[in-house]
Write a protein that holds these residues in place. Structure first.
Motif, mmCIF file in Angstrom:
data_model
loop_
_atom_site.group_PDB
_atom_site.id
_atom_site.type_symbol
_atom_site.label_atom_id
_atom_site.label_comp_id
_atom_site.label_asym_id
_atom_site.label_seq_id
_atom_site.Cartn_x
_atom_site.Cartn_y
_atom_site.Cartn_z
ATOM 1 N N VAL A 1 -11.889 2.427 3.206
ATOM 2 C CA VAL A 1 -10.613 2.295 4.245
ATOM 3 C C VAL A 1 -11.167 3.588 5.026
ATOM 4 O O VAL A 1 -11.149 4.709 4.335
ATOM 5 N N VAL A 2 -10.808 3.121 6.292
ATOM 6 C CA VAL A 2 -11.210 4.402 6.819
ATOM 7 C C VAL A 2 -10.035 4.870 8.061
ATOM 8 O O VAL A 2 -9.766 3.878 8.087
ATOM 9 N N THR A 3 -9.861 5.808 7.706
ATOM 10 C CA THR A 3 -8.512 6.559 8.913
ATOM 11 C C THR A 3 -9.120 7.696 9.550
ATOM 12 O O THR A 3 -9.757 8.888 9.031
ATOM 13 N N HIS A 4 -7.975 8.118 10.302
ATOM 14 C CA HIS A 4 -7.760 9.465 11.186
ATOM 15 C C HIS A 4 -7.843 11.074 9.678
ATOM 16 O O HIS A 4 -6.552 10.188 8.602
ATOM 17 N N ALA A 5 -8.079 11.598 9.646
ATOM 18 C CA ALA A 5 -7.554 12.859 8.587
ATOM 19 C C ALA A 5 -6.378 13.184 8.703
ATOM 20 O O ALA A 5 -5.629 13.231 7.466
ATOM 21 N N LYS A 6 -5.532 12.570 9.799
ATOM 22 C CA LYS A 6 -3.655 12.764 10.240
ATOM 23 C C LYS A 6 -2.984 11.643 9.206
ATOM 24 O O LYS A 6 -2.070 11.611 9.304
#
Ligand SMILES: [Zn+2]
Length: 468
Positions: A150-155
């Motif tokens: 699962v890849v997301t923005h750090a925020k």
């Protein structure tokens, strides 16, 4: 009725079988079918409660409620399940990459239809941001592909945290704005909001690059029009930009720096910086997670530049006015986009952005009155003021006068003063109804902002109920 009974039967059977077969793959499939049945019920309810904005002169977010869930192929090897939010599946020879997972109530159907078209192993789930209409199916996919990254923005995690913490607060507001929403947020199970833990977090300004089956992917962390946890997916060899809600739900549009439901402010200059980065990519096609893809490098470039320049313009005009010493209220009236920067205000609204920028930079003390500093509000004096004015009748007459001269906001103020002394006064309620209806007409003429029309409609319903 027969239909409802049928769905209830499916539901019951699902629960019984799901219990008997828990921990097996079959149980997961039954969970999904049950979720799909509930989702179909919810969708037909929502469609029956949502009237299309016939008077809207521009496309607004309302149209999302009427998009059929089906699969198409906007580019070779790219599959889209449509609906309130889109789910994209990108095929490579070594596995599948998901981009966004839609709304929870549509997610099980998205998954089934996409897997019918593109069988295979999902290796990456890239999520554009933490909003519920973009991550709703993640748990369904992870149940079958637990090893997917699962890849997301750090925020993202912080975005998910505060939306979950304030779920009830936002829910009660959404209920007013979008009256088709159910009374309670779903609790527990696959449909509940939150609980997604990213495996890979990309910090603002950075890019995660990976190659799968010879296809290069770049997940770019770029704060957008819907928040600082925005991530887009770029396929450099094919110039495809999966934008999520980077621009907001419409393309092109005025950014929604301020949401009526009350989410955190979105920084306009961070959005301008991100727009510059994405314009430099020269996308051939934008695939947003709402509505249809937009193709043609020239059109995409022009629209992105206009969104960038309009956002910068609103920002700069507000700052210039603040430095001149203009009042916020004056600036909300004065700042208007010039014709060459005109954009849809169906979701974002210029005057609300002006106020948000003003208060973001200078916070809520406007230096207008000492009373601003303390919790006692002028409204608390309304009953006494109304008595001094001679009661509700003269105030109703003032409201009528304002309506006749087209001063709709003033009419509402007179009404509120009067109702403070007598909340069920029919003449005042009628004046309120007339003012609200004219404000709604004006909202349709001035850009059909979906949140504004939603709010006005809910106030009209409440006033009609009070008059009955
Ligand atoms: Zn969205």
């Amino acid at each position: 009725m027969v239909n409802v009974l049928k769905w209830l039967g499916v539901l019951l059977l699902g629960i019984v079988l799901g219990y008997a077969l828990r921990d097996t793959g079959l149980s997961r499939v039954i969970d999904e079918r049950r979720a799909e049945a509930v989702g179909t019920l919810a969708s037909s309810y929502i469609a029956s409660q949502t009237e299309l904005d016939d008077r809207a002169q521009v496309k607004t977010v309302a149209g999302l409620q009427h998009i059929e869930v089906e699969v198409d192929q906007p580019a070779p090897g790219v599959f889209r399940a449509s609906g309130v939010g889109n789910t994209f599946l990108i095929r490579t020879d070594e596995g599948l990459v998901l981009f966004d997972t839609g709304l929870a109530t549509q997610a099980a159907k998205h998954k089934r239809l996409l897997q019918d078209s593109v069988p295979g192993e999902v290796t990456h789930i890239v999520l554009s941001h933490s909003h519920a209409d973009h991550i709703g199916g993640t748990k369904f996919w992870l149940a079958e592909f637990p090893d997917a990254q699962v890849v997301t923005h750090a925020k993202f995690l912080e975005g998910q945290r505060y939306l979950k913490d304030l779920e009830r607060h936002f829910w009660s507001r959404n209920r007013l704005l979008y009256t088709f929403m159910p009374e309670e947020p779903p609790e527990g199970g696959m449909n509940a909001y939150g609980g997604i833990t990213p495996d890979i977090e990309v910090a603002e300004g950075e890019v995660l690059t990976f190659t799968l089956g010879g296809v290069r992917f770049e997940a770019i962390a770029a704060a957008g029009a819907e928040g600082d946890d925005n991530l887009v997916l770029w396929l450099p060899d094919r110039r495809l930009l999966f934008s999520g809600d980077f621009f907001g739900p419409l393309f092109p549009m005025v950014p929604n720096l301020f949401t009526l439901r009350g989410e955190k402010f979105r920084d306009p200059l961070a959005y301008v910086r991100s727009l510059d980065r994405l314009i430099a990519l020269e996308p051939e096609m934008v695939l947003p997670s709402h509505f249809d893809p937009i193709s043609g490098a020239e059109r995409v470039r022009q629209d992105m530049q206009r969104m960038r320049d309009a956002t910068q313009f609103i920002h700069d005009q507000t700052v210039a006015g603040m430095n001149r010493g203009d009042s916020l209220w004056q600036l909300m009236r004065d700042v208007q986009l010039p014709p060459e920067l005109a954009l849809s205000q169906g979701h974002g609204k210029v005057s609300w952005n002006v106020r948000s920028i003003w208060e973001h930079y200078s916070t809520w003390f406007h230096f207008e009155s000492t009373t601003e500093l303390y919790p006692v509000q002028i409204r608390e004096l309304y009953p006494d003021l109304a008595a001094l004015a001679g009661g509700p009748e003269p105030l109703a007459a003032k409201a009528r006068q304002s309506l006749q001269t087209g001063e709709l906001e003033a009419a509402l103020h007179w009404v509120e003063l009067g109702l403070a002394s007598q909340p069920d006064h029919p003449e005042l309620l009628q004046a309120r109804l007339d003012a609200l209806k004219q404000l709604l007409d004006r909202a349709y003429q001035q850009g059909s902002n979906y949140s504004e029309t939603g709010w006005l409609k809910s106030r009209i319903d409440a006033t009609e109920a009070a008059l009955d």
